[in-house]
Design an enzyme around this catalytic site. Structure first.
Site, mmCIF file in Angstrom:
data_model
loop_
_atom_site.group_PDB
_atom_site.id
_atom_site.type_symbol
_atom_site.label_atom_id
_atom_site.label_comp_id
_atom_site.label_asym_id
_atom_site.label_seq_id
_atom_site.Cartn_x
_atom_site.Cartn_y
_atom_site.Cartn_z
ATOM 1 N N ASP A 13 0.807 -1.228 0.000
ATOM 2 C CA ASP A 13 0.000 0.000 0.000
ATOM 3 C C ASP A 13 0.839 1.278 0.000
ATOM 4 O O ASP A 13 0.441 2.312 0.546
ATOM 5 C CB ASP A 13 -0.976 0.016 1.201
ATOM 6 C CG ASP A 13 -1.856 -1.209 1.221
ATOM 7 O OD1 ASP A 13 -2.194 -1.703 0.136
ATOM 8 O OD2 ASP A 13 -2.195 -1.684 2.326
ATOM 9 N N LYS A 16 1.802 2.089 -5.094
ATOM 10 C CA LYS A 16 2.334 1.509 -6.337
ATOM 11 C C LYS A 16 1.395 1.757 -7.517
ATOM 12 O O LYS A 16 1.841 2.054 -8.619
ATOM 13 C CB LYS A 16 2.546 -0.006 -6.172
ATOM 14 C CG LYS A 16 3.542 -0.368 -5.077
ATOM 15 C CD LYS A 16 3.636 -1.863 -4.878
ATOM 16 C CE LYS A 16 2.386 -2.499 -4.307
ATOM 17 N NZ LYS A 16 2.022 -2.130 -2.930
ATOM 18 N N GLY A 40 -4.562 -4.414 -3.796
ATOM 19 C CA GLY A 40 -5.533 -3.364 -4.105
ATOM 20 C C GLY A 40 -4.742 -2.138 -4.500
ATOM 21 O O GLY A 40 -4.127 -1.509 -3.650
ATOM 22 N N HIS A 41 -4.705 -1.847 -5.784
ATOM 23 C CA HIS A 41 -3.884 -0.738 -6.292
ATOM 24 C C HIS A 41 -4.804 0.386 -6.772
ATOM 25 O O HIS A 41 -5.593 0.201 -7.693
ATOM 26 C CB HIS A 41 -2.977 -1.230 -7.439
ATOM 27 C CG HIS A 41 -1.968 -2.247 -6.990
ATOM 28 N ND1 HIS A 41 -1.080 -2.858 -7.825
ATOM 29 C CD2 HIS A 41 -1.694 -2.743 -5.750
ATOM 30 C CE1 HIS A 41 -0.312 -3.701 -7.138
ATOM 31 N NE2 HIS A 41 -0.675 -3.647 -5.875
ATOM 32 N N GLN A 225 1.940 -6.183 -3.189
ATOM 33 C CA GLN A 225 2.393 -6.259 -1.784
ATOM 34 C C GLN A 225 3.676 -5.431 -1.626
ATOM 35 O O GLN A 225 3.839 -4.451 -2.316
ATOM 36 C CB GLN A 225 2.600 -7.717 -1.329
ATOM 37 C CG GLN A 225 1.318 -8.506 -1.151
ATOM 38 C CD GLN A 225 0.724 -9.008 -2.435
ATOM 39 O OE1 GLN A 225 1.372 -9.675 -3.222
ATOM 40 N NE2 GLN A 225 -0.538 -8.723 -2.685
#
Ligand code: GDP
Ligand code: IMO
Ligand code: MG
Length: 426
Positions: A13, A16, A40-41, A225
């Site tokens: 988080d 990225k 979750g990007h 990650q």
């Protein structure tokens, strides 16, 4: 641009998604190489917010090819839902701009249930996984009983492999977890439906990417990650089940390390972590809620509140070493705008011993007390700054200090979630 890996340098988080979206302009291919929909990007474009889980964050750009590499684990339903959601929002997704490695492993319902039951059984010792079935799917991959996309696409092979897996797993479910087990026909039918929809996207992506490199195309590898969640280099056992470090880009795509030109690390100006595990610089509750609110630190995948803390230079230095990162991007500097004083952890102390390198022993790391240096805050709004030279001098000082401590040059600074809230450091 050349062939570039973008990797998270903390516990995920770091921002990225935003950085991949920016770099996508110069890339021809944007490639996920590990993890799954535990990621979750977030990409913000104007007043629209997109959260990508499995699909590379370059999908919002036209004329780019997004690839899901062999190192990724794919939940077919999650993938098809994500494609559908993007289409509903006007983003074109087809096999012209999205390709999936036929060697990627498939997440099955029993992986997700295993993930949940194992966590529940562990009680207080749980990892705090996203419960997406990631760990159990990688477990099967390494145990050589996993089901890959190519297996899913062949009805007979799929039937055989699914049967073998269920025979074994149902027994484990029943005896160990008192769970009723799974019905073969139900999963078989459901997954055959997914197979039909996924087939047009499946390719030999290693060949495809190597050919593209021969043609001088630019490849952008999107890490998911972060380094501290890497199964080898992270804070084991509180990690994910893949190699989220830069090395994972090679194994997870079949592009040899010699073809990768650059590794860029994404680093948050402070630290966050979701889930359990050691966190030496974790804030006290008051500061935690202040930064969580300002930084909107809630999981993009699970919605869980993220734990927040001071910048830990010991851990990020470790990340620059294991990734071979020379350049970093600092994100979320603006979140620290209201802080009068900032602390940076430069070492740990445990029983009068000083550690400048993070110990591999997780229990010991848990007991370590951080040794801090203090820097004055800048108390100015940096979210409106669009050039490095216009940053308050105390903010520049903070950045210079981070760069020196972690041993990498700062390439970009991000001061907000939008594309234009980013500038070069010259
Ligand atoms: P990722 O998993 O590394 O892609 O990061 P996430 O998307 O899970 O979390 C990063 C969050 O920070 C997202 O909500 C982004 O929109 C937001 N973000 C990214 N860069 C910045 C920044 O420089 N400042 C602020 N305030 N928010 C940012
Ligand atoms: P992005 O790509 C933050 C964490 C989970 C848990 C541990 C193991 O958005 O940075 P898993 O479900 O992978 O077995 O969970 O890893 N985790 C993440 N934390 N960002 C992520 O992805 C994460 N993906 C997994 O919270 O602690
Ligand atoms: Mg995220």
């Amino acid at each position: 641009m050349s062939n570039r890996v973008v990797v998270g340098m903390q516990w995920g988080d770091e921002g990225k998604g935003k950085i991949i979206d920016l770099f996508s302009k110069e890339a021809d291919y944007i490639v996920r190489y590990q993890g799954g929909n535990n990621a979750g990007h977030t990409v913000v474009v104007g007043n629209q917010k997109f959260i990508l889980h499995l699909i590379p964050s370059g999908i919002l750009h036209k004329n780019k090819i997004c690839v899901i590499g062999n190192g990724v684990v794919i939940d077919p339903k999650a993938l098809l839902d994500e494609i559908e959601n993007l289409r509903e929002r006007g983003i074109k997704v087809s096999n012209k701009n999205l390709l999936i490695s036929e060697k990627a492993h498939v997440i099955l319902p029993y992986h997700k249930v295993f993930d949940k039951l194992r966590e529940e059984k562990k009680g207080l010792k749980k990892i705090g996984t996203t419960r997406k079935g990631i760990g159990p799917c990688y477990t099967d991959k390494v145990a050589r009983c996993g089901i890959r996309i190519v297996d899913l696409l062949d009805r007979e092979i799929f039937r055989k492999k699914l049967k073998e897996n269920l025979d074994e797993k149902n027994e484990i479910f029943r005896s160990l977890y008192k769970f009723k087990g799974f019905n073969f026909q139900q999963i078989y039918k459901e997954y055959c439906r997914y197979a039909k929809k996924i087939k047009p996207f499946a390719r030999n992506c290693s060949v495809l990417l190597n050919k593209a490199i021969d043609k001088k195309k630019n490849i952008l590898f999107e890490g998911a990650q972060g380094t501290l969640l890497d199964v080898d280099h992270g804070t084991y056992q509180f990690v994910t089940s893949s190699n989220s470090t830069a090395g994972g880009a090679s194994c997870g795509t079949g592009v040899g390390p010699a073809k990768i030109d650059e590794v860029i690390g994404v680093v948050k100006a402070y630290t966050t972590r979701v889930g359990e595990g050691p966190f030496p610089t974790e804030f006290s509750p008051k500061l935690m809620s202040k930064i969580r609110e300002k930084g909107e630190e809630f999981g993009a995948t699970t919605g869980r509140p993220r734990r927040c803390g001071w910048f830990d230079a010991v851990l990020v230095k470790h990340a620059t070493i294991v990734n071979g990162t020379k350049s970093i991007v600092i994100t979320k500097l603006d979140v620290l705008d209201d802080m009068e004083t900032l602390k940076i952890c430069v070492a740990y102390k445990y029983k009068n011993k000083i550690y400048k390198i993070s110990p591999a022993n997780t229990n010991l790391l848990n007991e370590c007390k951080p040794v801090y240096i203090k820097l004055p805050g800048w108390l100015k709004d940096t979210s409106v700054v669009s050039q490095y030279k216009n940053l308050p001098s105390k903010a520049k000082n903070y950045l210079k200090c981070l760069s020196k401590l972690v041993g990498a040059k700062i390439y970009l600074v991000s001061v907000g979630s939008e594309r234009q809230q980013t500038f070069n450091v010259r």
